[in-house]
Design a protein around this motif. Structure first.
Motif, PDB file in Angstrom:
ATOM      1  N   ALA A   1       0.824  -1.186   0.000  1.00 11.11           N
ATOM      2  CA  ALA A   1       0.000   0.000   0.000  1.00 11.11           C
ATOM      3  C   ALA A   1       0.865   1.245   0.000  1.00 11.11           C
ATOM      4  CB  ALA A   1      -0.909   0.011   1.217  1.00 11.11           C
ATOM      5  N   ALA A   2       1.986   1.173   0.688  1.00 11.20           N
ATOM      6  CA  ALA A   2       2.865   2.330   0.751  1.00 11.20           C
ATOM      7  C   ALA A   2       3.676   2.447  -0.521  1.00 11.20           C
ATOM      8  CB  ALA A   2       3.786   2.227   1.955  1.00 11.20           C
ATOM      9  N   VAL A   3       4.209   1.321  -0.944  1.00 13.22           N
ATOM     10  CA  VAL A   3       5.081   1.372  -2.115  1.00 13.22           C
ATOM     11  C   VAL A   3       4.244   1.328  -3.373  1.00 13.22           C
ATOM     12  CG1 VAL A   3       6.974   0.228  -3.274  1.00 13.22           C
ATOM     13  CG2 VAL A   3       6.781   0.140  -0.817  1.00 13.22           C
ATOM     14  N   VAL A   4       3.060   0.739  -3.213  1.00 17.31           N
ATOM     15  CA  VAL A   4       2.171   0.485  -4.302  1.00 17.31           C
ATOM     16  C   VAL A   4       2.921   0.163  -5.535  1.00 17.31           C
ATOM     17  CG1 VAL A   4       0.514   1.474  -5.861  1.00 17.31           C
ATOM     18  CG2 VAL A   4       0.236   1.737  -3.488  1.00 17.31           C
ATOM     19  N   THR A   5       3.712  -0.837  -5.437  1.00 14.66           N
ATOM     20  CA  THR A   5       4.480  -1.216  -6.576  1.00 14.66           C
ATOM     21  C   THR A   5       3.619  -2.031  -7.485  1.00 14.66           C
ATOM     22  OG1 THR A   5       5.362  -3.302  -6.246  1.00 14.66           O
ATOM     23  CG2 THR A   5       6.251  -1.598  -4.902  1.00 14.66           C
ATOM     24  N   CYS A   6       3.388  -1.587  -8.611  1.00 16.99           N
ATOM     25  CA  CYS A   6       2.539  -2.261  -9.528  1.00 16.99           C
ATOM     26  C   CYS A   6       3.153  -2.249 -10.863  1.00 16.99           C
ATOM     27  CB  CYS A   6       1.259  -1.535  -9.571  1.00 16.99           C
ATOM     28  SG  CYS A   6       0.344  -1.747 -11.023  1.00 16.99           S
ATOM     29  N   ALA A   7       3.050  -3.257 -11.540  1.00 15.92           N
ATOM     30  CA  ALA A   7       3.686  -3.251 -12.800  1.00 15.92           C
ATOM     31  C   ALA A   7       2.919  -2.392 -13.712  1.00 15.92           C
ATOM     32  CB  ALA A   7       3.684  -4.618 -13.351  1.00 15.92           C
ATOM     33  N   LEU A   8       3.185  -1.195 -13.652  1.00 18.92           N
ATOM     34  CA  LEU A   8       2.507  -0.180 -14.423  1.00 18.92           C
ATOM     35  C   LEU A   8       2.208  -0.829 -15.692  1.00 18.92           C
ATOM     36  CD1 LEU A   8       2.492   1.508 -16.990  1.00 18.92           C
ATOM     37  CD2 LEU A   8       3.260   3.131 -15.483  1.00 18.92           C
ATOM     38  N   ALA A   9       1.402  -1.183 -15.821  1.00 18.38           N
ATOM     39  CA  ALA A   9       1.161  -1.810 -16.968  1.00 18.38           C
ATOM     40  C   ALA A   9       2.336  -2.277 -17.611  1.00 18.38           C
ATOM     41  CB  ALA A   9       0.573  -0.880 -17.898  1.00 18.38           C
ATOM     42  N   THR A  10       3.090  -2.738 -16.882  1.00 12.79           N
ATOM     43  CA  THR A  10       3.897  -3.564 -17.635  1.00 12.79           C
ATOM     44  C   THR A  10       3.413  -3.250 -18.882  1.00 12.79           C
ATOM     45  OG1 THR A  10       4.708  -5.495 -16.769  1.00 12.79           O
ATOM     46  CG2 THR A  10       2.903  -5.656 -18.013  1.00 12.79           C
TER      47      THR A  10
ATOM     48  N   MET B   1      -4.949   1.981  -8.649  1.00 14.34           N
ATOM     49  CA  MET B   1      -3.624   2.510  -8.946  1.00 14.34           C
ATOM     50  C   MET B   1      -3.602   4.008  -8.630  1.00 14.34           C
ATOM     51  SD  MET B   1      -2.889   0.658 -12.622  1.00 14.34           S
ATOM     52  CE  MET B   1      -1.131   0.992 -12.678  1.00 14.34           C
ATOM     53  N   ASN B   2      -2.757   4.409  -7.715  1.00 11.82           N
ATOM     54  CA  ASN B   2      -2.583   5.819  -7.397  1.00 11.82           C
ATOM     55  C   ASN B   2      -1.527   6.385  -8.344  1.00 11.82           C
ATOM     56  OD1 ASN B   2      -1.792   8.308  -6.342  1.00 11.82           O
ATOM     57  ND2 ASN B   2      -2.180   7.672  -4.238  1.00 11.82           N
ATOM     58  N   PRO B   3      -1.886   7.326  -9.214  1.00 15.37           N
ATOM     59  CA  PRO B   3      -0.923   7.823 -10.202  1.00 15.37           C
ATOM     60  C   PRO B   3       0.397   8.289  -9.598  1.00 15.37           C
ATOM     61  CG  PRO B   3      -3.117   8.595 -10.756  1.00 15.37           C
ATOM     62  CD  PRO B   3      -3.223   7.940  -9.408  1.00 15.37           C
ATOM     63  N   SER B   4       0.354   8.902  -8.436  1.00 16.77           N
ATOM     64  CA  SER B   4       1.606   9.382  -7.847  1.00 16.77           C
ATOM     65  C   SER B   4       2.505   8.232  -7.433  1.00 16.77           C
ATOM     66  CB  SER B   4       1.314  10.283  -6.640  1.00 16.77           C
ATOM     67  OG  SER B   4       0.650   9.560  -5.615  1.00 16.77           O
ATOM     68  N   ASP B   5       1.915   7.125  -7.035  1.00 11.84           N
ATOM     69  CA  ASP B   5       2.719   5.968  -6.657  1.00 11.84           C
ATOM     70  C   ASP B   5       3.376   5.318  -7.870  1.00 11.84           C
ATOM     71  OD1 ASP B   5       2.164   6.134  -3.909  1.00 11.84           O
ATOM     72  OD2 ASP B   5       0.277   5.067  -4.179  1.00 11.84           O
ATOM     73  N   TYR B   6       2.773   5.536  -9.020  1.00 13.74           N
ATOM     74  CA  TYR B   6       3.317   4.963 -10.248  1.00 13.74           C
ATOM     75  C   TYR B   6       4.123   5.971 -11.057  1.00 13.74           C
ATOM     76  CZ  TYR B   6       0.654   0.816  -9.250  1.00 13.74           C
ATOM     77  OH  TYR B   6       0.166  -0.324  -8.649  1.00 13.74           O
ATOM     78  N   PHE B   7       4.304   7.154 -10.514  1.00 13.28           N
ATOM     79  CA  PHE B   7       5.041   8.221 -11.211  1.00 13.28           C
ATOM     80  C   PHE B   7       4.461   8.438 -12.604  1.00 13.28           C
ATOM     81  CE2 PHE B   7       8.052   5.898  -8.462  1.00 13.28           C
ATOM     82  CZ  PHE B   7       8.317   6.894  -7.527  1.00 13.28           C
ATOM     83  N   CYS B   8       3.128   8.434 -12.692  1.00  8.48           N
ATOM     84  CA  CYS B   8       2.486   8.464 -14.004  1.00  8.48           C
ATOM     85  C   CYS B   8       1.116   9.133 -13.923  1.00  8.48           C
ATOM     86  CB  CYS B   8       2.340   7.044 -14.551  1.00  8.48           C
ATOM     87  SG  CYS B   8       1.692   6.977 -16.239  1.00  8.48           S
ATOM     88  N   PRO B   9       1.049  10.449 -14.132  1.00  4.70           N
ATOM     89  CA  PRO B   9      -0.255  11.118 -14.153  1.00  4.70           C
ATOM     90  C   PRO B   9      -1.119  10.514 -15.258  1.00  4.70           C
ATOM     91  CG  PRO B   9       1.552  12.707 -14.141  1.00  4.70           C
ATOM     92  CD  PRO B   9       2.169  11.366 -14.391  1.00  4.70           C
TER      93      PRO B   9
END
Length: 350
Positions: free
Chosen positions: A15-24, A324-332
């Motif tokens: 939840a903190a890192v919310v590491t998600c394979a941004l769409a891979t 997906m929180n955009p800020s966690d994925y560095f992707c607005p």
């Protein structure tokens, strides 16, 4: 793949890192976005191959066919520019790299070419298969988007999406791979204990591939994969691709032994490694602008009944977080949604 870090500890920290394979973001896009002047030699590949909508869902129990045309066994099929990505997976397996260490800089890409991949942001999102060690199924099948024309702008960026591993103890992960150099399908061999070699097979996503394995689903280029336990005693698994011209499952790679990930689940998800640009966004975010990556028809096989059923609450969940929180994925502008929990998901970037 890099999901190696998805340990139970990471789960809590997710939840903190919310590491998600941004769409891979396996780079799939709506047909209109698939071609771009920057990729003109390749951009027309998908358009040049006539592909009809699947008349019906590929039959999970269709007969086996010939080995996947164009496959290369071992790492010989990996382009030299992509070898750092393979090294990254080895680091993950050995527990040597941090899951999230984005770099920071003043202008342009903050991570120079050839940088240590441990400095890249690593994110993922999608379906977790068999959470908490649920191994009541012995196979998985899914239809994944792909984009033959997509090339990433960063030399150190890697997009794995969609990517699938069946469950705990399964030997193979089937990955849709996009880098600056190539668009390929990989079979990652998680039962190979040799740290110097884990890529079991590769095949280029090109016109020849699309003619045999490509289709159009929801208006997007796609292909269908299956990973199934073929010998329980030896823990042998076979990964296959659905041949739309013959109606057969063409074997891609087989492996057996002990799963080296030690993870108590499988997955079908987006995943990426990418450095940040001057804007603060990861490069992959910009590469995926206007695109959609998705999985449809994610099913698991019950060995007791022989039935294939949709992934759902009884055998899967969403991870690392519900949204997906955009800020966690560095992707607005990035967003993920479960179109049918948990058998169909989409990741889009505005």
């Amino acid at each position: 793949m890099a999901s190696l870090f998805r340990s139970s500890q990471l789960r809590t920290a997710a939840a903190a890192v919310v590491t998600c394979a941004l769409a891979t973001a396996g780079a799939v896009l709506a047909p209109a976005a698939q071609a771009s002047p920057a990729t003109s030699p390749i951009a027309s590949l998908a358009a040049s191959v006539a592909r009809a909508e699947h008349p019906s869902t590929p039959k999970a129990d269709a007969p086996m066919g010939a080995p996947v045309a164009g496959r290369v066994l071992g790492e010989a099929g990996i382009r030299p520019q992509d070898r750092p990505g393979v090294q990254r997976f080895r680091e993950l397996r050995a527990g040597l790299a941090a899951p999230d260490r984005p770099s920071v800089g003043a202008a342009g890409r903050t991570t120079p070419e050839g940088a240590n991949l441990a400095e890249l942001a690593h994110r993922w999102w999608g379906t977790e298969l068999g959470p908490n060690g649920n191994t009541g199924f012995d196979g998985v099948t899914a239809t994944h988007t792909l984009d033959a024309s997509l090339r990433l702008s960063g030399a150190d960026d890697f997009l794995y999406a969609p990517t699938t591993k069946a469950r705990a103890s399964s030997c193979i992960e089937l990955v849709t791979v996009h880098t600056q150099a190539s668009a390929q399908v990989w079979a990652w061999d998680w039962c190979n204990a040799d740290p110097a070699q884990q890529v079991g097979a590769t095949v280029d996503i090109d016109s020849a591939f699309l003619q045999k394995y490509g289709s159009t689903v929801n208006g997007r280029s796609a292909y269908t994969v299956r990973i199934q336990l073929t010998d329980a005693g030896a823990n042998a698994w076979t990964a296959s691709l659905y041949n739309v011209t013959t109606g057969t499952w063409d074997p891609f790679f087989t492996s057996q032994g002990t799963d080296q990930t030690t993870l108590a689940y499988g997955w079908d998800m987006f995943e990426y490694y990418s450095d940040q640009t001057a804007s603060g966004s990861v490069g992959v975010c910009q590469d995926l602008s206007g695109r959609v990556v998705e999985t449809t028809g994610l099913k698991v096989h019950d060995p007791a009944t022989g039935a294939w059923t949709d992934a759902g609450p009884a055998n899967s969940t969403v991870f690392p977080d519900a949204t997906m929180n955009p800020s966690d994925y560095f992707c607005p502008g990035i967003a993920g949604r479960m179109a049918a929990p948990y058998s169909a998901w989409q990741v889009s970037v505005r």
